[in-house]
Scaffold this motif. Sequence first.
Motif, PDB file in Angstrom:
ATOM      1  N   LEU A   1      30.495   4.551  -3.710  1.00 31.36           N
ATOM      2  CA  LEU A   1      30.377   3.148  -3.352  1.00 31.36           C
ATOM      3  C   LEU A   1      28.989   2.618  -3.711  1.00 31.36           C
ATOM      4  CD1 LEU A   1      31.545   0.605  -2.055  1.00 31.36           C
ATOM      5  CD2 LEU A   1      30.766   1.479   0.167  1.00 31.36           C
ATOM      6  N   PHE A   2      27.957   3.416  -3.442  1.00 32.08           N
ATOM      7  CA  PHE A   2      26.590   3.011  -3.783  1.00 32.08           C
ATOM      8  C   PHE A   2      26.472   2.796  -5.294  1.00 32.08           C
ATOM      9  CE2 PHE A   2      22.111   3.970  -4.754  1.00 32.08           C
ATOM     10  CZ  PHE A   2      21.471   3.131  -3.851  1.00 32.08           C
ATOM     11  N   GLU A   3      27.000   3.747  -6.063  1.00 30.90           N
ATOM     12  CA  GLU A   3      26.975   3.622  -7.515  1.00 30.90           C
ATOM     13  C   GLU A   3      27.722   2.373  -7.974  1.00 30.90           C
ATOM     14  OE1 GLU A   3      28.015   6.843 -10.815  1.00 30.90           O
ATOM     15  OE2 GLU A   3      29.812   5.810 -10.082  1.00 30.90           O
ATOM     16  N   ARG A   4      28.895   2.120  -7.415  1.00 34.70           N
ATOM     17  CA  ARG A   4      29.701   0.975  -7.836  1.00 34.70           C
ATOM     18  C   ARG A   4      28.986  -0.337  -7.568  1.00 34.70           C
ATOM     19  NH1 ARG A   4      34.892   1.690  -8.165  1.00 34.70           N
ATOM     20  NH2 ARG A   4      34.116   3.660  -9.012  1.00 34.70           N
ATOM     21  N   ARG A   5      28.284  -0.417  -6.434  1.00 39.34           N
ATOM     22  CA  ARG A   5      27.563  -1.650  -6.114  1.00 39.34           C
ATOM     23  C   ARG A   5      26.402  -1.861  -7.089  1.00 39.34           C
ATOM     24  NH1 ARG A   5      31.628  -2.718  -4.427  1.00 39.34           N
ATOM     25  NH2 ARG A   5      32.277  -2.948  -2.242  1.00 39.34           N
ATOM     26  N   LEU A   6      25.719  -0.784  -7.480  1.00 37.80           N
ATOM     27  CA  LEU A   6      24.665  -0.911  -8.482  1.00 37.80           C
ATOM     28  C   LEU A   6      25.246  -1.321  -9.833  1.00 37.80           C
ATOM     29  CD1 LEU A   6      22.371   2.172  -7.711  1.00 37.80           C
ATOM     30  CD2 LEU A   6      21.853  -0.232  -7.302  1.00 37.80           C
ATOM     31  N   PHE A   7      26.410  -0.777 -10.147  1.00 34.80           N
ATOM     32  CA  PHE A   7      27.103  -1.140 -11.386  1.00 34.80           C
ATOM     33  C   PHE A   7      27.422  -2.632 -11.389  1.00 34.80           C
ATOM     34  CE2 PHE A   7      31.364  -1.736 -13.345  1.00 34.80           C
ATOM     35  CZ  PHE A   7      31.032  -1.491 -14.667  1.00 34.80           C
ATOM     36  N   HIS A   8      27.983  -3.117 -10.288  1.00 29.57           N
ATOM     37  CA  HIS A   8      28.310  -4.548 -10.193  1.00 29.57           C
ATOM     38  C   HIS A   8      27.046  -5.403 -10.286  1.00 29.57           C
ATOM     39  CE1 HIS A   8      32.233  -3.486  -7.846  1.00 29.57           C
ATOM     40  NE2 HIS A   8      32.386  -3.392  -9.148  1.00 29.57           N
ATOM     41  N   ALA A   9      25.985  -4.972  -9.583  1.00 25.33           N
ATOM     42  CA  ALA A   9      24.738  -5.733  -9.580  1.00 25.33           C
ATOM     43  C   ALA A   9      24.132  -5.823 -10.975  1.00 25.33           C
ATOM     44  CB  ALA A   9      23.735  -5.100  -8.617  1.00 25.33           C
ATOM     45  N   GLY A  10      24.396  -4.847 -11.816  1.00 24.74           N
ATOM     46  CA  GLY A  10      23.845  -4.841 -13.159  1.00 24.74           C
ATOM     47  C   GLY A  10      24.268  -6.032 -13.996  1.00 24.74           C
ATOM     48  N   PHE A  11      25.392  -6.651 -13.651  1.00 23.54           N
ATOM     49  CA  PHE A  11      25.866  -7.798 -14.418  1.00 23.54           C
ATOM     50  C   PHE A  11      25.042  -9.058 -14.150  1.00 23.54           C
ATOM     51  CE2 PHE A  11      29.392  -4.882 -14.618  1.00 23.54           C
ATOM     52  CZ  PHE A  11      29.814  -5.007 -15.931  1.00 23.54           C
ATOM     53  N   ALA A  12      24.100  -8.965 -13.216  1.00 26.95           N
ATOM     54  CA  ALA A  12      23.173 -10.076 -12.988  1.00 26.95           C
ATOM     55  C   ALA A  12      21.929  -9.967 -13.861  1.00 26.95           C
ATOM     56  CB  ALA A  12      22.766 -10.120 -11.509  1.00 26.95           C
ATOM     57  N   LEU A  13      21.774  -8.860 -14.586  1.00 29.55           N
ATOM     58  CA  LEU A  13      20.572  -8.628 -15.394  1.00 29.55           C
ATOM     59  C   LEU A  13      20.686  -9.259 -16.772  1.00 29.55           C
ATOM     60  CD1 LEU A  13      19.946  -4.826 -14.673  1.00 29.55           C
ATOM     61  CD2 LEU A  13      18.641  -6.759 -13.756  1.00 29.55           C
ATOM     62  N   ALA A  14      19.577  -9.837 -17.217  1.00 22.82           N
ATOM     63  CA  ALA A  14      19.506 -10.299 -18.606  1.00 22.82           C
ATOM     64  C   ALA A  14      19.642  -9.109 -19.555  1.00 22.82           C
ATOM     65  CB  ALA A  14      18.180 -11.019 -18.833  1.00 22.82           C
ATOM     66  N   ASP A  15      19.143  -7.945 -19.130  1.00 19.20           N
ATOM     67  CA  ASP A  15      19.214  -6.753 -19.987  1.00 19.20           C
ATOM     68  C   ASP A  15      20.650  -6.296 -20.211  1.00 19.20           C
ATOM     69  OD1 ASP A  15      16.536  -6.631 -20.483  1.00 19.20           O
ATOM     70  OD2 ASP A  15      16.097  -5.181 -18.887  1.00 19.20           O
TER      71      ASP A  15
END
Length: 258
Positions: free
Chosen positions: A225-239
């Motif tokens: 779950l922790f990994e999945r939330r970081l994965f989802h959050a990554g879509f907010a990055l310009a990178d």
Amino acid sequence: MERQLIRSERRGKVALVRLASDNTLNPLTDALIDALVLAMQHIESDPAVHATVLTGSERAFAAGADIVAMSKLDYATAFSEDYIGRNWDHFRALRKPVVAAVGGYALGGGCELAMMCDIVIAARNAMFGQPEIKLGIVPGAGGTQRLPRAAGKSTAMLACLTGESLTASEALACGLVSKVVEPEVLVEEALRIGEQIARHSLPVILAIKEAVNRSFESSLAEGLLFERRLFHAGFALADQKEGMAAFLGRRNAAFSNR
């Protein structure tokens, strides 16, 4: 004091930090650990540095703790002053990846310091061990905790209960190190790996390190779950936008670290 005990330099986006005690065995004195923590904290605050390589002398990464100082301690002093924990615990809180380049001896605290790093590259002459039992004491900086996680219970028990050392090839076989190289190319190989890491997006580097470390602190379900939330959050990055656009456009990504 820092200049005498620690040598630090920049190689592009990678910092090279060397334990540089007057004693080539690099005994891990309070002063040396204080200087190391200070150097690492400077690196943490430098947005231009994405990864660090930590190494020692040709003779030893670090051959152990300061036995002279420890021999004078009593329980009340060790406990009240939080001996080892006082400064060592700052190292495990580092967010940027640290690659240990281990040549020669990495014994006791030296082995524990290497295990606190994120990737361990060993020279063929490296020796790892937890010989504290020979001194009538238990390892105090993670030897009984990180070694079984890295190498398994049986190997950890053998090392901690007998004080026998592991060769570089044995450390590789049990998963304690990632790679074994010839001594003359040790630092260069560690820097190469550091440079591979450092070319990527810093927010993603930090997130991946945090996620992997979380796997040792939580159940599989919680870790996923922790990994999945970081994965989802990554879509907010310009990178993320740049990385995927570069892939689709068949070009190298130019990450902005945001």
